[in-house]
Design an enzyme around this catalytic site. Structure first.
Site, PDB file in Angstrom:
ATOM      1  N   ASP A  25      34.950  37.564  38.161  1.00  0.00           N
ATOM      2  CA  ASP A  25      36.063  37.278  39.034  1.00  0.00           C
ATOM      3  C   ASP A  25      37.244  36.519  38.438  1.00  0.00           C
ATOM      4  OD1 ASP A  25      37.176  37.653  41.564  1.00  0.00           O
ATOM      5  OD2 ASP A  25      36.679  35.623  42.158  1.00  0.00           O
TER       6      ASP A  25
ATOM      7  N   CYS B  73      37.366  60.371  47.678  1.00  0.00           N
ATOM      8  CA  CYS B  73      38.132  60.032  48.883  1.00  0.00           C
ATOM      9  C   CYS B  73      38.621  61.303  49.582  1.00  0.00           C
ATOM     10  CB  CYS B  73      39.335  59.161  48.539  1.00  0.00           C
ATOM     11  SG  CYS B  73      38.913  57.444  48.201  1.00  0.00           S
TER      12      CYS B  73
ATOM     13  N   CYS C  83      44.281  49.429  58.065  1.00  0.00           N
ATOM     14  CA  CYS C  83      44.610  48.099  57.519  1.00  0.00           C
ATOM     15  C   CYS C  83      45.549  47.378  58.502  1.00  0.00           C
ATOM     16  CB  CYS C  83      45.278  48.224  56.152  1.00  0.00           C
ATOM     17  SG  CYS C  83      45.905  46.640  55.572  1.00  0.00           S
TER      18      CYS C  83
HETATM   19  C1  B12 Z   1      43.548  39.141  42.692  1.00  0.00           C
HETATM   20  C2  B12 Z   1      42.341  39.659  43.445  1.00  0.00           C
HETATM   21  C3  B12 Z   1      42.468  39.841  44.829  1.00  0.00           C
HETATM   22  C4  B12 Z   1      43.792  39.689  45.564  1.00  0.00           C
HETATM   23  C5  B12 Z   1      44.672  40.919  45.289  1.00  0.00           C
HETATM   24  C6  B12 Z   1      43.959  42.251  45.513  1.00  0.00           C
HETATM   25  C7  B12 Z   1      44.336  43.332  44.513  1.00  0.00           C
HETATM   26  N1  B12 Z   1      44.488  44.522  44.986  1.00  0.00           N
HETATM   27  O1  B12 Z   1      44.437  43.083  43.340  1.00  0.00           O
HETATM   28  C8  B12 Z   1      43.315  39.535  47.042  1.00  0.00           C
HETATM   29  C9  B12 Z   1      43.151  38.061  47.365  1.00  0.00           C
HETATM   30  C10 B12 Z   1      44.218  40.153  48.089  1.00  0.00           C
HETATM   31  C11 B12 Z   1      41.931  40.185  46.965  1.00  0.00           C
HETATM   32  C12 B12 Z   1      41.286  40.728  48.055  1.00  0.00           C
HETATM   33  C13 B12 Z   1      40.014  41.291  48.013  1.00  0.00           C
HETATM   34  N2  B12 Z   1      39.167  41.250  46.967  1.00  0.00           N
HETATM   35 CO1  B12 Z   1      39.676  40.678  45.175  1.00  0.00          CO
HETATM   36  N3  B12 Z   1      40.051  40.264  43.384  1.00  0.00           N
HETATM   37  C14 B12 Z   1      41.130  39.927  42.762  1.00  0.00           C
HETATM   38  C15 B12 Z   1      40.863  39.801  41.254  1.00  0.00           C
HETATM   39  C16 B12 Z   1      40.700  38.303  40.918  1.00  0.00           C
HETATM   40  C17 B12 Z   1      41.910  40.435  40.339  1.00  0.00           C
HETATM   41  C18 B12 Z   1      42.299  41.874  40.734  1.00  0.00           C
HETATM   42  C19 B12 Z   1      43.433  42.395  39.924  1.00  0.00           C
HETATM   43  O2  B12 Z   1      43.406  42.397  38.708  1.00  0.00           O
HETATM   44  N4  B12 Z   1      44.485  42.833  40.616  1.00  0.00           N
HETATM   45  C20 B12 Z   1      45.633  43.459  40.010  1.00  0.00           C
HETATM   46  C21 B12 Z   1      45.680  44.906  40.477  1.00  0.00           C
HETATM   47  C22 B12 Z   1      46.883  45.590  39.843  1.00  0.00           C
HETATM   48  O3  B12 Z   1      44.486  45.434  39.975  1.00  0.00           O
HETATM   49  P1  B12 Z   1      43.355  46.145  40.865  1.00  0.00           P
HETATM   50  O4  B12 Z   1      43.611  46.025  42.313  1.00  0.00           O
HETATM   51  O5  B12 Z   1      42.027  45.711  40.350  1.00  0.00           O
HETATM   52  O6  B12 Z   1      43.669  47.626  40.459  1.00  0.00           O
HETATM   53  C23 B12 Z   1      43.448  48.097  39.141  1.00  0.00           C
HETATM   54  C24 B12 Z   1      42.584  49.355  39.170  1.00  0.00           C
HETATM   55  O7  B12 Z   1      42.233  49.689  40.485  1.00  0.00           O
HETATM   56  C25 B12 Z   1      43.450  50.360  38.517  1.00  0.00           C
HETATM   57  N5  B12 Z   1      43.489  51.673  39.121  1.00  0.00           N
HETATM   58  C26 B12 Z   1      44.183  52.158  40.127  1.00  0.00           C
HETATM   59  N6  B12 Z   1      43.966  53.476  40.229  1.00  0.00           N
HETATM   60  C27 B12 Z   1      43.119  53.799  39.247  1.00  0.00           C
HETATM   61  C28 B12 Z   1      42.555  55.000  38.889  1.00  0.00           C
HETATM   62  C29 B12 Z   1      41.708  55.038  37.789  1.00  0.00           C
HETATM   63  C30 B12 Z   1      41.108  56.313  37.390  1.00  0.00           C
HETATM   64  C31 B12 Z   1      41.409  53.854  37.064  1.00  0.00           C
HETATM   65  C32 B12 Z   1      40.496  53.810  35.885  1.00  0.00           C
HETATM   66  C33 B12 Z   1      41.972  52.644  37.465  1.00  0.00           C
HETATM   67  C34 B12 Z   1      42.819  52.664  38.543  1.00  0.00           C
HETATM   68  O8  B12 Z   1      44.784  49.903  38.447  1.00  0.00           O
HETATM   69  C35 B12 Z   1      44.834  48.538  38.636  1.00  0.00           C
HETATM   70  C36 B12 Z   1      45.241  47.898  37.303  1.00  0.00           C
HETATM   71  O9  B12 Z   1      44.280  48.140  36.353  1.00  0.00           O
HETATM   72  C37 B12 Z   1      39.505  40.571  41.115  1.00  0.00           C
HETATM   73  C38 B12 Z   1      38.559  40.075  40.029  1.00  0.00           C
HETATM   74  C39 B12 Z   1      38.936  40.612  38.651  1.00  0.00           C
HETATM   75  N7  B12 Z   1      38.972  39.738  37.667  1.00  0.00           N
HETATM   76  O10 B12 Z   1      39.174  41.803  38.515  1.00  0.00           O
HETATM   77  C40 B12 Z   1      38.885  40.454  42.533  1.00  0.00           C
HETATM   78  C41 B12 Z   1      38.117  41.663  43.070  1.00  0.00           C
HETATM   79  C42 B12 Z   1      38.928  42.892  42.781  1.00  0.00           C
HETATM   80  N8  B12 Z   1      38.104  41.422  44.503  1.00  0.00           N
HETATM   81  C43 B12 Z   1      37.030  41.816  45.101  1.00  0.00           C
HETATM   82  C44 B12 Z   1      36.816  41.782  46.506  1.00  0.00           C
HETATM   83  C45 B12 Z   1      35.381  41.957  46.992  1.00  0.00           C
HETATM   84  C46 B12 Z   1      37.903  41.597  47.384  1.00  0.00           C
HETATM   85  C47 B12 Z   1      37.898  41.746  48.919  1.00  0.00           C
HETATM   86  C48 B12 Z   1      37.025  42.891  49.433  1.00  0.00           C
HETATM   87  C49 B12 Z   1      37.471  40.388  49.526  1.00  0.00           C
HETATM   88  C50 B12 Z   1      37.492  40.316  51.033  1.00  0.00           C
HETATM   89  N9  B12 Z   1      36.580  40.956  51.728  1.00  0.00           N
HETATM   90  O11 B12 Z   1      38.319  39.654  51.611  1.00  0.00           O
HETATM   91  C51 B12 Z   1      39.414  42.001  49.191  1.00  0.00           C
HETATM   92  C52 B12 Z   1      39.753  43.502  49.127  1.00  0.00           C
HETATM   93  C53 B12 Z   1      41.209  43.807  49.194  1.00  0.00           C
HETATM   94  C54 B12 Z   1      41.531  45.173  48.618  1.00  0.00           C
HETATM   95  N10 B12 Z   1      41.526  46.207  49.443  1.00  0.00           N
HETATM   96  O12 B12 Z   1      41.777  45.291  47.405  1.00  0.00           O
HETATM   97  C55 B12 Z   1      36.034  42.405  44.116  1.00  0.00           C
HETATM   98  C56 B12 Z   1      36.048  43.946  44.221  1.00  0.00           C
HETATM   99  C57 B12 Z   1      34.683  44.608  44.278  1.00  0.00           C
HETATM  100  C58 B12 Z   1      34.798  46.109  44.387  1.00  0.00           C
HETATM  101  N11 B12 Z   1      33.718  46.745  44.796  1.00  0.00           N
HETATM  102  O13 B12 Z   1      35.820  46.694  44.120  1.00  0.00           O
HETATM  103  C59 B12 Z   1      36.580  41.817  42.737  1.00  0.00           C
HETATM  104  C60 B12 Z   1      36.347  42.716  41.521  1.00  0.00           C
HETATM  105  C61 B12 Z   1      35.879  40.442  42.555  1.00  0.00           C
HETATM  106  C62 B12 Z   1      34.457  40.586  42.002  1.00  0.00           C
HETATM  107  N12 B12 Z   1      34.193  40.029  40.834  1.00  0.00           N
HETATM  108  O14 B12 Z   1      33.583  41.188  42.582  1.00  0.00           O
HETATM  109  N13 B12 Z   1      41.457  40.204  45.676  1.00  0.00           N
HETATM  110  S1  SF4 Z   2      38.222  54.993  53.775  1.00  0.00           S
HETATM  111 FE1  SF4 Z   2      39.672  54.890  52.084  1.00  0.00          FE
HETATM  112  S2  SF4 Z   2      38.420  54.399  50.292  1.00  0.00           S
HETATM  113 FE2  SF4 Z   2      37.016  55.172  51.883  1.00  0.00          FE
HETATM  114  S3  SF4 Z   2      36.838  57.394  51.490  1.00  0.00           S
HETATM  115 FE3  SF4 Z   2      38.488  57.076  53.002  1.00  0.00          FE
HETATM  116  S4  SF4 Z   2      40.338  56.996  51.747  1.00  0.00           S
HETATM  117 FE4  SF4 Z   2      38.620  56.637  50.339  1.00  0.00          FE
HETATM  118  S1  SF4 Z   3      44.200  43.347  54.967  1.00  0.00           S
HETATM  119 FE1  SF4 Z   3      44.107  45.551  54.565  1.00  0.00          FE
HETATM  120  S2  SF4 Z   3      43.851  45.712  52.342  1.00  0.00           S
HETATM  121 FE2  SF4 Z   3      43.377  43.606  52.873  1.00  0.00          FE
HETATM  122  S3  SF4 Z   3      41.123  43.634  53.098  1.00  0.00           S
HETATM  123 FE3  SF4 Z   3      42.041  43.934  55.159  1.00  0.00          FE
HETATM  124  S4  SF4 Z   3      42.139  46.153  55.439  1.00  0.00           S
HETATM  125 FE4  SF4 Z   3      41.794  45.775  53.249  1.00  0.00          FE
END
Ligand code: B12
Ligand code: SF4
Ligand code: SF4
Length: 309
Positions: A131, A186, A196
C-alpha cells in the site's frame, strides 16, 4: 529442473503457505504505459490533497530504481471479503476496514515469506511492500497474471472478484514470469460507473481520486468535505464499496480465511446513536488495531456530521 524453475516453485508454494491466496510473478522493468497514465492522472489533479502521490515518480514506475538489482516483482493477493456484513441503516464502513489493519497483518506475512525464502533459496535481496510504498500495485497484479483492471479501477480476479488486498515483493531473484492477464471481462457492463455516488469513475479505467468517497472520508485529514458533495455519500462513513458491491464478478466472492480480518463487534453492531455517543477515549481503545483509527476521532466525527447535514 533448473534453478529458476525450482525457485519459482518455492516462491509460489511459500506464498500460499504464508497465508496469501494468489501469487503472480512479472519481470521487473520500467512501466512506460503506466508512467504516462500516472502522469496524466497527476496533471489533472486527480490525487487531490494526496501530495504523497507526486513523490518518487521514477521509483513508482521503475522497480529497479526502488530496489537496485531487482529482477522480479512478485504480487500477492489476500482476500478480505467478510462472511457477515453490517446491518442496513447504520453508518457504512468499507469491508476492508471490518477487522484488523491490513498493513500490520500483511507486513507480518511478508516477513514470514522472506524469512522462509532465505532458508529455502539462500541469500536474496528483496523488499516487501503493501500500500504505502511507491509501487503501482494494481498494474503489477495484472502483469503477474492475477486479474484484469476493471472499469472501476480495481484488480478483479476471475475466480472470486476484487475484495483482495495487494502486496508486492520485489527481489533480485531470477524467476519464471507469468503471462500478463490478457482478457478484460468487463465487456459492455457499466454498473460501477452508473452507480458511483459522486461520479468519480471516468472512461478508460480512470478513477478521479479527488472525487471518491474513500478519499473524502479517509484521506482528507483535518479538512472540511466540500459542500458540493452534500447528500451524495449514500451513508458511507469510512471508505466506500459501491463500485465493488455492484460488480457482477463479486458474486463469486468467498469469505476470507484470515482470522485477523474477522469483523470486530463494534463495526457490526454500532448504530448511528452509538457512533454519535462515542468518546475519544473509547474510540482509541476500540479501534486501536483497526484501519478506522487512521481517520482519527475528529475525522470520524466530521464524517458523521457531514452525513447528517
Ligand atoms: C491512492 C490510492 C487510493 C486513492 C485514489 C484511488 C486511485 N484510483 O488511485 C483513494 C483514496 C481514492 C483510494 C480508494 C480506494 N482504494 Co486505494 N489505493 C491507493 C494507492 C495508495 C495508490 C494507487 C495509485 O497509484 N493511484 C494512481 C492511479 C493513476 O493508479 P491506479 O488507480 O492504480 O491505476 C493504475 C492501473 O490501473 C493502470 N491501468 C489502467 N488501465 C490499465 C490497463 C492495463 C492493461 C494495465 C496493465 C494497467 C492499467 O493505470 C494506472 C497507472 O498505472 C494504492 C496502493 C498502491 N501502492 O498501489 C491503493 C489501492 C489501489 N487501493 C485499494 C483499495 C482496496 C481501495 C478502495 C476499494 C478502498 C475503499 N473501499 O474505500 C477504494 C477504491 C476506489 C477505486 N474505485 O479505485 C487497493 C486495491 C485492491 C484491488 N483489488 O484493486 C490498493 C492496491 C491497496 C492495497 N494494497 O490493497 N485509493
Ligand atoms: S461493475 Fe464495473 S468493474 Fe465490474 S464488470 Fe461491470 S464494468 Fe467491470
Ligand atoms: S466513490 Fe465511486 S469510485 Fe469511489 S469507491 Fe465509491 S463507487 Fe467507487
Amino acid at each position: 529442473m533448473n534453478y529458476t524453475t525450482q525457485h519459482t516453485r518455492i516462491v509460489k508454494e511459500t506464498a500460499l503457505s504464508s497465508g496469501f491466496d494468489f501469487c503472480g510473478i512479472a519481470k521487473a522493468q520500467r512501466l512506460d504505459d503506466d508512467a504516462r497514465r500516472l502522469e496524466r492522472w497527476l496533471s489533472k489533479g486527480m490525487h487531490g490533497s494526496m501530495k504523497y502521490m507526486e513523490n518518487y515518480f521514477e521509483l513508482r514506475v521503475d522497480p529497479q530504481k526502488l530496489v537496485p538489482g531487482a529482477k522480479s516483482v512478485i504480487t500477492l493477493l489476500i482476500n478480505y471479503f467478510p462472511s457477515i456484513e453490517q446491518p442496513e441503516d447504520v453508518p457504512k464502513i468499507s469491508k476492508y476496514a471490518y477487522g484488523k489493519d491490513y498493513h500490520d497483518v500483511i507486513k507480518n506475512k511478508l516477513q514470514t515469506l522472506l524469512k522462509t525464502l532465505h532458508e529455502k533459496v539462500g541469500e536474496i535481496n528483496g523488499r516487501g511492500f503493501v500500500d504505502s510504498a511507491p509501487v503501482l500495485e494494481r498494474s503489477w497484479a495484472q502483469r503477474g497474471g492475477l486479474g484484469w483492471i476493471g472499469k472501476n479501477g480495481n484488480l478483479i480476479t476471475k475466480e472470486s472478484g476484487s475484495f483482495y488486498f495487494i502486496a508486492t515483493l520485489i527481489t533480485d531473484l531470477e524467476l519464471e514470469y507469468d503471462d500478463p492477464f490478457a482478457k478484460d471481462y468487463c465487456g459492455t457492463c457499466t454498473k460501477c460507473i452508473d452507480s458511483c455516488p459522486t461520479d468519480a469513475i471516468l472512461p478508460n479505467r480512470v478513477v478521479d481520486g479527488s472525487k471518491c468517497i474513500s478519499y473524502f472520508t479517509i484521506e482528507l485529514k483535518e479538512m472540511m468535505i466540500p459542500g458540493e458533495m452534500n447528500g451524495k455519500f449514500d451513508n458511507w462513513m469510512f471508505g466506500c464499496d459501491t463500485c465493488q458491491d455492484v460488480c457482477p464478478w463479486n458474486r463469486f466472492s468467498k469469505g476470507t480465511g484470515e482470522n485477523a480480518f474477522t469483523p470486530i463487534r463494534e463495526v457490526l453492531n454500532f448504530s448511528l446513536h452509538d457512533w454519535e455517543e462515542l468518546t475519544e477515549e473509547s474510540f482509541k481503545r476500540i479501534f486501536k488495531d483497526s484501519p478506522i483509527r487512521r481517520s482519527k476521532f475528529d475525522g470520524i466525527k466530521r464524517n458523521l456530521k457531514f452525513l447528517s447535514a
